[in-house]
Design a protein around this motif. Sequence first.
Motif, PDB file in Angstrom:
ATOM      1  N   PRO A   1       3.882 -13.414  -4.088  1.00  0.00           N
ATOM      2  CA  PRO A   1       3.338 -14.233  -4.920  1.00  0.00           C
ATOM      3  C   PRO A   1       3.897 -14.103  -6.260  1.00  0.00           C
ATOM      4  CG  PRO A   1       1.616 -12.430  -4.414  1.00  0.00           C
ATOM      5  CD  PRO A   1       2.683 -12.282  -3.468  1.00  0.00           C
ATOM      6  N   LEU A   2       4.132 -15.021  -6.942  1.00  0.00           N
ATOM      7  CA  LEU A   2       5.062 -15.219  -8.298  1.00  0.00           C
ATOM      8  C   LEU A   2       4.522 -16.072  -9.030  1.00  0.00           C
ATOM      9  CD1 LEU A   2       8.965 -14.951  -6.790  1.00  0.00           C
ATOM     10  CD2 LEU A   2       7.606 -13.016  -7.490  1.00  0.00           C
TER      11      LEU A   2
ATOM     12  N   THR B   1      -2.843   0.085  -1.650  1.00  0.00           N
ATOM     13  CA  THR B   1      -2.279  -0.155  -2.945  1.00  0.00           C
ATOM     14  C   THR B   1      -3.539  -0.555  -3.948  1.00  0.00           C
ATOM     15  OG1 THR B   1      -2.272  -2.726  -2.356  1.00  0.00           O
ATOM     16  CG2 THR B   1      -0.303  -1.272  -2.208  1.00  0.00           C
TER      17      THR B   1
ATOM     18  N   TYR C   1       4.840  -2.281  -4.774  1.00  0.00           N
ATOM     19  CA  TYR C   1       4.200  -3.159  -3.619  1.00  0.00           C
ATOM     20  C   TYR C   1       4.683  -4.590  -3.469  1.00  0.00           C
ATOM     21  CZ  TYR C   1       0.296  -5.287  -1.247  1.00  0.00           C
ATOM     22  OH  TYR C   1      -0.521  -6.341  -0.202  1.00  0.00           O
TER      23      TYR C   1
ATOM     24  N   ASP D   1      11.246  -6.880  -8.278  1.00  0.00           N
ATOM     25  CA  ASP D   1       9.913  -6.421  -8.893  1.00  0.00           C
ATOM     26  C   ASP D   1       9.409  -5.087  -8.385  1.00  0.00           C
ATOM     27  OD1 ASP D   1       7.577  -6.252 -10.118  1.00  0.00           O
ATOM     28  OD2 ASP D   1       6.542  -7.663  -8.630  1.00  0.00           O
TER      29      ASP D   1
ATOM     30  N   TYR E   1      -5.917  -2.781  -4.159  1.00  0.00           N
ATOM     31  CA  TYR E   1      -6.355  -3.840  -4.456  1.00  0.00           C
ATOM     32  C   TYR E   1      -7.627  -4.309  -3.524  1.00  0.00           C
ATOM     33  CZ  TYR E   1      -6.510  -9.355  -4.573  1.00  0.00           C
ATOM     34  OH  TYR E   1      -6.751 -10.361  -4.485  1.00  0.00           O
TER      35      TYR E   1
ATOM     36  N   ARG F   1      -3.264  -3.404   1.645  1.00  0.00           N
ATOM     37  CA  ARG F   1      -4.289  -3.788   0.490  1.00  0.00           C
ATOM     38  C   ARG F   1      -5.096  -2.554  -0.147  1.00  0.00           C
ATOM     39  NH1 ARG F   1      -5.600 -10.069   1.168  1.00  0.00           N
ATOM     40  NH2 ARG F   1      -3.797 -10.849   0.315  1.00  0.00           N
TER      41      ARG F   1
ATOM     42  N   PRO G   1       3.379  -7.746  -1.753  1.00  0.00           N
ATOM     43  CA  PRO G   1       2.424  -8.406  -0.888  1.00  0.00           C
ATOM     44  C   PRO G   1       2.990  -9.526   0.009  1.00  0.00           C
ATOM     45  CG  PRO G   1       1.792  -8.766  -3.387  1.00  0.00           C
ATOM     46  CD  PRO G   1       3.242  -8.299  -3.085  1.00  0.00           C
TER      47      PRO G   1
END
Lengths: 313, 252
Positions: A84-85, A48, A78, A145, A50, A45, A80
């Motif tokens: 999560p979508l 990237t 990236y 993605d 975040y 994280r 995670p």
Amino acid sequence: MIDVKNLTKRYVGRTAVDNISFQVGQGEIVGFLGPNGAGKTTTLRMLTSYLPPSSGTVSIAGFDVFRDSLKARKQIGYMPENVPLYEDMRVKEYLYFRAKLKGLSGKDMRERIGKVMDRCGVTDVRKKMISSLSKGYRQRVGLADTLVHAPQLLILDEPTNGLDPNQIRQVRELVKELGRDHTILISTHILPEVEATCDRVIIISEGKLRASDTPQNLVNRLRTAGTVSLEVKTDPAAATEKMKKVVGVRKVAKDSVSEDGWCRFTLRVEATCDVREELYNMAAANHWPLRELARHNATLEDVFVEVTQAEQV
Amino acid sequence: MRTFRILLAKELRSFFLSPIAYVVLALVMLFNGVAFYASVRILQTAPSEGSLVTWTFNSPWFYLSYFTIFPLITMRLFSEEQKLGTIETLLTAPVRTTEMIFSKYVATVIFYCVLWLPSLLNFCVFQWITRGMTEIPTGQLIGSYTIVLTMGLFNIAIGCFASSLTKNQIVAAILSFSMILLHFLLGAFMLYLSGQNNQQFAELTSYFASIQHIKSFASGLIDTRPIIYYVSFTALVLSLTHQVLDFRRWKT
Ligand SMILES: Nc1ncnc2c1ncn2[C@@H]1O[C@H](COP(=O)(O)OP(=O)(O)OP(=O)(O)O)[C@@H](O)[C@H]1O
Ligand SMILES: [Mg+2]
């Protein structure tokens, strides 16, 4: 490609990542390993952008992750942990949304999306709602993605978490294939996968860097490399005592004793010597019937165990 | 700007495709319909002062919708994103935190405007049916909708703020409801104090008291002070939201 210097992350009351430094070169596939709670996700994280680090710096392709954040982020794909979508979108719609956000447009975008959908095997679910996908397909959508803007660097946090063996194999193939023209940093708990795909392994534990080398070197350097398994028909206690005295044997463990008197042992042996001959001679001299004697080379798993729980080996 | 447009389109889309949007729309139409009907009845049964507009915008039904709309349309915004973890994919793509916040805010404001359209239609249809025999003062209509919009800007910002504080939508809704109610009651209290001849409160009241704003705007008095008050507080609350979301990133 990635340059991490003295990276530290403190949460209230605990240090999740403790002064880590490492580099990842262009085109490398690097496995990022560590036990649960080691700080892998936290580190990724920070890479990237975040999470901001408590101290230390990260630069991606020459861009500082916090000062040149947007430029650095454009280089990264990236995925995670837990992928999560947006549940209320269709697969294709989601990929278009993400592709646009990442700066693609027009015909270029359509082609690119078609390509990654094929590559990740989501073409046949492209019209489905994301909320109705199985875990494996969600994972693939997440992967599509991360690939969609053709980033130089892929950072994948447990991409094979929760997949069935076929899909794990597919992902492994995909990673290998992608590794030809991407730099990949991949965190996972599936060690054979790492052995098969990664050029280099970084192991962290309790937030500290424990090892960083090729899987082969790590295995070779291991102090207790390999095991010998042995099955003989005798009194287990006496045999254990005798075998312990053999030079090169570090530990003798009795696995099982069958009803008709066969005992299985697993011996941890040192890397440098082969004790099989001596064991055979011992069995012959003592008239122990012998029906199995095999040596197993150390694996990354042994390295992992040794490095992350040094005191128990 | 391009990123903002992409995000805005996505937010609007998820608004208009979510069932909750239609539940809220139905609810607001119902409340406004009842408020409108009640006002028509009042004016029908006895001659009284005030027009259809002032009666409608001072009816308890109007306040019912005022207090229910905001929590319902804002609770989802950041809470859901944090719960699903999609905030992580969003903020690791080349998206600025401000772009994310503004896209959600603007989308909610647009949806809020749509919510009020049917009530405006009520007046138009009424005028058309009665063929202009009743007079609906345009100034009062403009005033009413101006204040509904400006108070909306402010309350939606409060809702955004509440939603950024928690992963749980219900908690977010309760928080924003309480904050909006508190602000409203504070204004009412000020009004009460200034009614007690406390001169120093009279001035404050013109800024603070929502209930007073609605009354005066609905009677066609457009005062810039409350508009400035609401808009500047909107900016403040939105920047607080930004702080929370960034601070979150520093902490967790
Ligand atoms: N938001 C947070 N607040 C406080 N502590 C946290 C937070 N997130 C993670 N931690 C702690 O930081 C440590 C590292 O967590 P992290 O998620 O990075 O582990 P991990 O290596 O990814 O583990 P896993 O293999 O289980 O995914 C853990 O001890 C965790 O409890
Ligand atoms: Mg993790």
